[in-house]
Scaffold this active site. Structure first.
Site, PDB file in Angstrom:
ATOM      1  CB  CYS A   1      -0.914   0.000   1.228  1.00  8.93           C
ATOM      2  SG  CYS A   1      -1.797  -1.563   1.504  1.00  8.93           S
ATOM      3  CB  ALA A   2       3.586   2.033  -2.373  1.00  9.50           C
ATOM      4  N   GLY A   3       1.188   4.258  -1.543  1.00  7.76           N
ATOM      5  CA  GLY A   3       0.924   5.688  -1.653  1.00  7.76           C
ATOM      6  C   GLY A   3       0.998   6.420  -0.322  1.00  7.76           C
TER       7      GLY A   3
ATOM      8  CG  ASP B   1       1.612   2.613   5.859  1.00  5.52           C
ATOM      9  OD1 ASP B   1       1.060   2.624   6.973  1.00  5.52           O
ATOM     10  OD2 ASP B   1       1.934   3.650   5.250  1.00  5.52           O
TER      11      ASP B   1
ATOM     12  CB  CYS C   1      -0.947   6.461  10.628  1.00  5.77           C
ATOM     13  SG  CYS C   1      -0.419   8.025  11.353  1.00  5.77           S
TER      14      CYS C   1
ATOM     15  N   GLY D   1       4.174   7.304  -1.090  1.00  5.12           N
ATOM     16  CA  GLY D   1       5.502   6.925  -1.548  1.00  5.12           C
ATOM     17  C   GLY D   1       6.651   7.181  -0.612  1.00  5.12           C
ATOM     18  N   GLY D   2       6.422   7.800   0.548  1.00  2.00           N
ATOM     19  CA  GLY D   2       7.528   8.125   1.442  1.00  2.00           C
ATOM     20  C   GLY D   2       8.231   6.892   2.000  1.00  2.00           C
ATOM     21  CE  LYS D   3       4.766   4.410   6.918  1.00  5.36           C
ATOM     22  NZ  LYS D   3       3.830   5.478   6.437  1.00  5.36           N
TER      23      LYS D   3
END
Length: 485
Positions: free
Chosen positions: A291-293, A364, A417, A295-297
């Site tokens: 769940c990459a959006g 995430d 989060c 993109g920070g992680k």
């Protein structure tokens, strides 16, 4: 002499007062007002709307900082200010025009929480209403704000909040500007993590403190010492890649402009490290951010993977967010950075890869975001208990799918989060209960530098990790570590 039937210039209108003189509206207050409108009307996030509006109004330096604090602080304390304004008007708050209420909230924040003289806070807000709404509501605004200015914030809280002894949750909701259900959910989260109930006030207060701007130095692309020297910042205490900025525009930093560094909360950096630093036996070549959006992680994981000769796949369900991920994982010339295998748009609950493909997988998961209220203050007013009911089934399906594409012996980090047990330990327990090919591991070994971060134990007694804004000065990130067997 004026022509018959025409008023003399500046003469009183029949039956009314002379029109108030037109004064220009302060651009910083206009920008803050426009942020509140974008949040209310367009569903925008303040931290995303602010940069464009600051540019639109030509604001930099101290003026930009004033507008940012005015908009963000007003959104954080909206619940408190609404209770105060409600005590100062002669009608139900729902009957106050939304455009006027936005301005009253901005005026209340200046009067009660900023070092703005009362006369300046009131007159500039009246000018704002006159310019954006009309002359009639301007007089109403003036009268209400004069009443608001009669007491300080602490006095108002004592006047408008429920009795703390008879209704402690209601008092905390008004005093700390959180919806009542959020106060209850966070109190439950603290209790499940074995923390003292007295920490609730500190946690709620931390949600109302503007977070420091934190950069991440992406290994192999820029060193942290180099980033410290370039920005005048200070190294973070928990992440070996983080730098706290003293101020200014992070986008003006060369390393950020070319993608070698990025803006990223220290808690998010620690989530990536929980996956990358967990001990793993056997092959360690293919990593996945499911769940990459935005993109920070993924960008930090890609840099860490590249340093070990591994490759990262990044998946995002929504195409417009995939664009953000691809941007975070690209060089200025558009080529993917070292360590990235692919960036794809796909359903994370039914990933395109064969079972057993990956060695390390990050989930995430989409969540309520109640752990990031410092950075997204408007989220507290948008979320409802029903959101949890909708999110939990998705979270379970994502974790199940992540485990399926992980090889035997491989690792999965489940992160949110949010500290709310319904979307943290209860999701993990439910997935574990339905599988006999997974075991839980304690994530603390991957992050030994993080103190006082014991999360709620899973049903089998395995530890989890929970960060807290009032303890670690990060978002309230939850981490569980699982292994395919």
């Amino acid at each position: 002499m004026p022509e018959p039937g025409r008023r003399r210039p500046n003469a009183p209108r029949r039956g009314g007062r002379p029109p108030a003189p037109r004064r220009s509206v302060d651009p910083a207050r206009l920008a803050a007002y426009d942020v509140l409108r974008a949040v209310r009307v367009d569903g925008a996030y303040a931290n995303l709307a602010l940069p464009d509006l600051l540019r639109k109004h030509g604001l930099t330096g101290r003026d930009a900082g004033f507008a940012t604090e005015l908009a963000s602080g007003t959104l954080r304390r909206q619940g408190t200010y609404d209770a105060v304004v409600a005590a100062c008007v002669d009608r139900p708050l729902a009957k106050v025009e939304a455009k006027v209420l936005d301005a009253l909230r901005l005026g209340a924040h200046q009067l009660l929480a900023m070092r703005v003289p009362d006369h300046a806070a009131i007159s500039t807000t009246v000018d704002l209403v006159r310019a954006r709404v009309g002359q009639g509501p301007a007089g109403f605004t003036n009268a209400v704000l004069r009443r608001v200015g009669e007491h300080d914030l602490a006095s108002w809280v004592r006047r408008v909040a429920p009795d703390v002894a008879g209704d402690p949750v209601g008092f905390a909701a008004v005093a700390h500007s959180h919806p009542r259900w959020v106060v209850s959910a966070l109190a439950h989260a603290l209790a499940r993590a074995g923390r003292d109930a007295g920490e609730l006030d500190a946690l709620l207060a931390a949600d109302n403190e503007p977070p420091a701007v934190t950069l991440v130095a992406r290994p192999g692309r820029v060193g942290r010492d180099e980033l410290v020297a370039a920005t005048g910042g200070t190294p973070t205490q928990l992440s070996p890649h983080g730098v706290l900025l003293p101020g200014g525009d992070p986008g003006a930093t060369d390393a950020v402009a070319r993608g070698a560094a990025g803006v990223q909360d220290e808690g998010s950096q620690l989530v990536a490290l929980a996956l990358s630093e967990a001990p793993l036996d056997g092959r360690d070549e293919r990593w996945l951010d499911l769940c990459a959006g935005p993109g920070g992680k993924a960008a930090l994981l890609a840099a860490l993977a590249a340093g070990r000769g591994a490759r990262l796949s990044a998946n995002e369900a929504q195409e417009h967010r995939t664009v953000l991920v691809r941007r975070a994982l690209s060089e200025p010339d558009g080529a993917l950075v070292a360590g990235v295998d692919e960036v794809v748009t796909g359903d994370g609950t039914a990933p395109r890869w064969e079972p057993g493909t990956f060695d390390r997988v990050l989930v995430d998961a989409p969540c309520s975001g109640l752990g990031a209220l410092r950075r997204r203050p408007e989220s507290r007013w948008r979320r409802t208990p029903g959101d949890l009911r909708d999110l939990v089934p998705l979270q379970r399906r994502l974790l199940d799918a992540a485990l399926d594409v992980t090889r035997p012996g491989g690792l999965v980090v489940y992160a949110t989060c949010s500290p709310v047990p319904a979307e943290t330990v209860e999701v993990v327990d439910a997935v574990l209960a339905g599988r006999d090919d997974v075991r839980a591991l304690a994530p603390g070994a991957a992050l030994p530098q993080v103190p006082d971060a014991a999360g709620p134990a899973l049903a089998d007694g395995t530890a989890t990790l929970q960060l807290w804004p009032h303890v670690h000065r990060t978002d309230a990130m939850f981490v569980a570590l699982l292994q395919r067997t």
